[in-house]
Design a protein around this motif. Structure first.
Motif, PDB file in Angstrom:
ATOM      1  N   MET A   1       0.840  -1.185   0.000  1.00 14.30           N
ATOM      2  CA  MET A   1       0.000   0.000   0.000  1.00 14.30           C
ATOM      3  C   MET A   1       0.883   1.245   0.000  1.00 14.30           C
ATOM      4  SD  MET A   1      -2.956   1.130   2.723  1.00 14.30           S
ATOM      5  CE  MET A   1      -1.779   1.270   4.065  1.00 14.30           C
ATOM      6  N   GLU A   2       0.655   2.123  -0.954  1.00 15.61           N
ATOM      7  CA  GLU A   2       1.429   3.351  -1.046  1.00 15.61           C
ATOM      8  C   GLU A   2       0.931   4.360  -0.011  1.00 15.61           C
ATOM      9  OE1 GLU A   2       1.519   4.984  -4.912  1.00 15.61           O
ATOM     10  OE2 GLU A   2       2.416   3.213  -5.848  1.00 15.61           O
ATOM     11  N   PRO A   3       1.849   5.108   0.599  1.00 13.52           N
ATOM     12  CA  PRO A   3       1.429   6.097   1.586  1.00 13.52           C
ATOM     13  C   PRO A   3       0.646   7.222   0.914  1.00 13.52           C
ATOM     14  CG  PRO A   3       3.757   6.354   1.091  1.00 13.52           C
ATOM     15  CD  PRO A   3       3.312   5.080   0.419  1.00 13.52           C
ATOM     16  N   SER A   4      -0.415   7.700   1.600  1.00  9.51           N
ATOM     17  CA  SER A   4      -1.200   8.801   1.062  1.00  9.51           C
ATOM     18  C   SER A   4      -0.477  10.116   1.318  1.00  9.51           C
ATOM     19  CB  SER A   4      -2.574   8.830   1.725  1.00  9.51           C
ATOM     20  OG  SER A   4      -2.442   9.150   3.109  1.00  9.51           O
ATOM     21  N   GLU A   5      -0.900  11.144   0.596  1.00 13.20           N
ATOM     22  CA  GLU A   5      -0.305  12.462   0.800  1.00 13.20           C
ATOM     23  C   GLU A   5      -0.532  12.929   2.226  1.00 13.20           C
ATOM     24  OE1 GLU A   5      -0.618  17.023  -1.028  1.00 13.20           O
ATOM     25  OE2 GLU A   5      -1.440  15.295  -2.135  1.00 13.20           O
ATOM     26  N   ALA A   6      -1.711  12.606   2.778  1.00 12.02           N
ATOM     27  CA  ALA A   6      -2.046  13.036   4.136  1.00 12.02           C
ATOM     28  C   ALA A   6      -1.114  12.390   5.167  1.00 12.02           C
ATOM     29  CB  ALA A   6      -3.498  12.698   4.457  1.00 12.02           C
ATOM     30  N   SER A   7      -0.821  11.101   4.984  1.00  7.97           N
ATOM     31  CA  SER A   7       0.057  10.432   5.946  1.00  7.97           C
ATOM     32  C   SER A   7       1.482  10.969   5.841  1.00  7.97           C
ATOM     33  CB  SER A   7       0.035   8.915   5.726  1.00  7.97           C
ATOM     34  OG  SER A   7       0.560   8.576   4.448  1.00  7.97           O
ATOM     35  N   LEU A   8       1.919  11.292   4.622  1.00  6.42           N
ATOM     36  CA  LEU A   8       3.245  11.874   4.456  1.00  6.42           C
ATOM     37  C   LEU A   8       3.316  13.256   5.106  1.00  6.42           C
ATOM     38  CD1 LEU A   8       4.056  10.855   0.756  1.00  6.42           C
ATOM     39  CD2 LEU A   8       5.025   9.895   2.846  1.00  6.42           C
ATOM     40  N   GLU A   9       2.208  13.994   5.041  1.00  4.64           N
ATOM     41  CA  GLU A   9       2.167  15.305   5.690  1.00  4.64           C
ATOM     42  C   GLU A   9       2.283  15.172   7.201  1.00  4.64           C
ATOM     43  OE1 GLU A   9      -1.436  17.054   4.324  1.00  4.64           O
ATOM     44  OE2 GLU A   9      -0.601  17.694   2.392  1.00  4.64           O
ATOM     45  N   GLU A  10       1.676  14.128   7.766  1.00  2.00           N
ATOM     46  CA  GLU A  10       1.769  13.915   9.202  1.00  2.00           C
ATOM     47  C   GLU A  10       3.198  13.533   9.612  1.00  2.00           C
ATOM     48  OE1 GLU A  10      -0.404  15.232  10.668  1.00  2.00           O
ATOM     49  OE2 GLU A  10      -2.334  14.228  10.787  1.00  2.00           O
ATOM     50  N   ILE A  11       3.856  12.722   8.778  1.00  2.00           N
ATOM     51  CA  ILE A  11       5.255  12.388   9.038  1.00  2.00           C
ATOM     52  C   ILE A  11       6.101  13.648   9.016  1.00  2.00           C
ATOM     53  CG2 ILE A  11       7.288  11.189   8.116  1.00  2.00           C
ATOM     54  CD1 ILE A  11       5.374   9.004   7.101  1.00  2.00           C
ATOM     55  N   GLU A  12       5.846  14.508   8.030  1.00  2.00           N
ATOM     56  CA  GLU A  12       6.583  15.769   7.936  1.00  2.00           C
ATOM     57  C   GLU A  12       6.299  16.648   9.139  1.00  2.00           C
ATOM     58  OE1 GLU A  12       7.370  19.238   4.605  1.00  2.00           O
ATOM     59  OE2 GLU A  12       5.374  18.359   4.763  1.00  2.00           O
ATOM     60  N   PHE A  13       5.030  16.685   9.577  1.00  2.00           N
ATOM     61  CA  PHE A  13       4.642  17.487  10.732  1.00  2.00           C
ATOM     62  C   PHE A  13       5.461  17.102  11.959  1.00  2.00           C
ATOM     63  CE2 PHE A  13       2.007  17.209  14.620  1.00  2.00           C
ATOM     64  CZ  PHE A  13       1.856  18.560  14.902  1.00  2.00           C
ATOM     65  N   LEU A  14       5.631  15.818  12.204  1.00  2.00           N
ATOM     66  CA  LEU A  14       6.412  15.371  13.355  1.00  2.00           C
ATOM     67  C   LEU A  14       7.899  15.577  13.149  1.00  2.00           C
ATOM     68  CD1 LEU A  14       4.979  12.009  14.772  1.00  2.00           C
ATOM     69  CD2 LEU A  14       5.348  14.153  16.006  1.00  2.00           C
ATOM     70  N   SER A  15       8.380  15.202  11.988  1.00  2.00           N
ATOM     71  CA  SER A  15       9.833  15.183  11.766  1.00  2.00           C
ATOM     72  C   SER A  15      10.459  16.572  11.754  1.00  2.00           C
ATOM     73  CB  SER A  15      10.155  14.467  10.451  1.00  2.00           C
ATOM     74  OG  SER A  15       9.609  15.168   9.346  1.00  2.00           O
ATOM     75  N   LEU A  16       9.669  17.603  11.452  1.00  2.00           N
ATOM     76  CA  LEU A  16      10.218  18.953  11.396  1.00  2.00           C
ATOM     77  C   LEU A  16      10.431  19.561  12.776  1.00  2.00           C
ATOM     78  CD1 LEU A  16       8.314  20.523   8.346  1.00  2.00           C
ATOM     79  CD2 LEU A  16      10.705  19.802   8.480  1.00  2.00           C
ATOM     80  N   SER A  17       9.995  18.870  13.824  1.00  2.00           N
ATOM     81  CA  SER A  17      10.130  19.423  15.170  1.00  2.00           C
ATOM     82  C   SER A  17      10.582  18.348  16.153  1.00  2.00           C
ATOM     83  CB  SER A  17       8.795  20.018  15.645  1.00  2.00           C
ATOM     84  OG  SER A  17       8.858  20.348  17.024  1.00  2.00           O
ATOM     85  N   PRO A  18      11.855  18.384  16.570  1.00  2.00           N
ATOM     86  CA  PRO A  18      12.320  17.442  17.592  1.00  2.00           C
ATOM     87  C   PRO A  18      11.500  17.530  18.870  1.00  2.00           C
ATOM     88  CG  PRO A  18      14.183  18.534  16.547  1.00  2.00           C
ATOM     89  CD  PRO A  18      12.947  19.238  16.065  1.00  2.00           C
ATOM     90  N   ASN A  19      11.002  18.734  19.183  1.00  2.00           N
ATOM     91  CA  ASN A  19      10.182  18.880  20.389  1.00  2.00           C
ATOM     92  C   ASN A  19       8.865  18.108  20.275  1.00  2.00           C
ATOM     93  OD1 ASN A  19      11.844  20.494  22.037  1.00  2.00           O
ATOM     94  ND2 ASN A  19      11.232  22.357  20.961  1.00  2.00           N
ATOM     95  N   ARG A  20       8.257  18.108  19.099  1.00  2.00           N
ATOM     96  CA  ARG A  20       7.024  17.333  18.912  1.00  2.00           C
ATOM     97  C   ARG A  20       7.285  15.857  19.127  1.00  2.00           C
ATOM     98  NH1 ARG A  20       5.659  20.310  13.281  1.00  2.00           N
ATOM     99  NH2 ARG A  20       4.801  22.267  14.112  1.00  2.00           N
ATOM    100  N   VAL A  21       8.372  15.366  18.549  1.00  2.00           N
ATOM    101  CA  VAL A  21       8.722  13.952  18.690  1.00  2.00           C
ATOM    102  C   VAL A  21       8.955  13.611  20.159  1.00  2.00           C
ATOM    103  CG1 VAL A  21      10.399  12.166  18.089  1.00  2.00           C
ATOM    104  CG2 VAL A  21       9.725  13.871  16.379  1.00  2.00           C
ATOM    105  N   ALA A  22       9.695  14.477  20.844  1.00  2.00           N
ATOM    106  CA  ALA A  22      10.020  14.221  22.246  1.00  2.00           C
ATOM    107  C   ALA A  22       8.774  14.242  23.119  1.00  2.00           C
ATOM    108  CB  ALA A  22      11.028  15.254  22.737  1.00  2.00           C
TER     109      ALA A  22
END
Length: 271
Positions: A1-22
């Protein structure tokens, strides 16, 4: 199953902020107040306010009084992102040696190498991978080896350790490796001495041995060479799965090999 644009956006949302991940990781482990989150992450209250608001909008967290905790889906995202980070960190670590790994022989998840020690040759220490092996051998009490080669330095350490009754050695080598030892007058006698020691047992495999691996006490060790036989790296780890794999590969080659005794070696020097 290929990732949707929405799921990739959520990955980007988290990955752009170390504080969000933490913050998500902390809340997936247990409940925290904003003050506790600030102490753990070093993020300002303003930053935490934005993060917690964004998480609440996604139903990743819930609040009870002054404490926040991750929801079931928040925990799912935190675990998945942690797995992704582990995968990428492992990939970066193995990137320079992946072409030399005998991955077709692996029966474990390559992520088990995430904490492995990788030793690379350098201009000042071209034999660093071999030196790493020798340092492990000098301390090891039980050694099991499968390899297409048995070099002078390794032979010397193993012979000395077994001769001092502080190490047991079991080895499966290609016939080419044994022939090379027999053909070298300076190595034939030390090798014969090793074979005469009851603490050492060696077998040969006519079909060859496609990997160079050892289990030294609790450590699994791989010596990596390229197609031209040039030493490229050493990898060693105490990971249970990798060590179990190394033991299984040893036992498989051992069962398919022929015992070698000191009397099987030629006594004359080749012309």
């Amino acid at each position: 199953m290929e990732p949707s644009e929405a799921s990739l956006e959520e990955i980007e949302f988290l990955s752009l902020s170390p504080n969000r991940v933490a913050v998500l990781g902390l809340l997936a482990e247990e409940s925290h107040t904003r003050t506790e989150l600030a102490g753990e992450t070093g993020a300002s209250q303003a930053t935490l306010g934005r993060i917690l608001s964004d998480f609440a909008d996604r139903s990743w967290i819930t609040r009870a009084g002054s404490e926040y905790r991750a929801t079931a889906t928040g925990c799912l995202v935190a675990a998945g992102f942690d797995d992704l980070q582990t995968i990428l960190e492992t990939e970066r670590k193995l990137r320079t040696i992946v072409e030399y790994l005998p991955s077709e022989e692996f029966e474990f998840d390559i992520r088990r190498l995430s904490d492995a020690t990788i030793t690379l040759p350098t201009q000042t220490r071209p034999n660093a991978p071999l030196q790493r092996l020798l340092s492990l051998l000098r301390e090891g009490e039980r050694v099991r080896a499968v390899s297409h080669a048995f070099n002078e330095q390794t032979l010397t350490v193993v012979r000395e350790r077994t001769g001092a009754d502080v190490q047991t050695f079991e080895g499966v080598f290609s016939q080419d490796a044994i022939d090379a030892l027999e053909a070298d007058p300076s190595l034939r006698s030390p090798f014969r001495t090793l074979l005469e020691n009851e603490r050492a047992t060696v077998r040969t495999r006519q079909e060859g041995v496609p990997i160079a691996a050892m289990v030294i006490d609790e450590t699994a060790y791989l010596l990596l060479r390229d197609d031209h036989g040039v030493l490229r790296a050493a990898v060693d780890t105490d990971d249970d799965a990798v060590r179990s794999w190394a033991h299984e590969r040893f036992e498989a080659y051992w069962a398919d090999a022929t015992p070698l005794e000191a009397g099987d070696l030629s006594s004359s020097t080749p012309e």
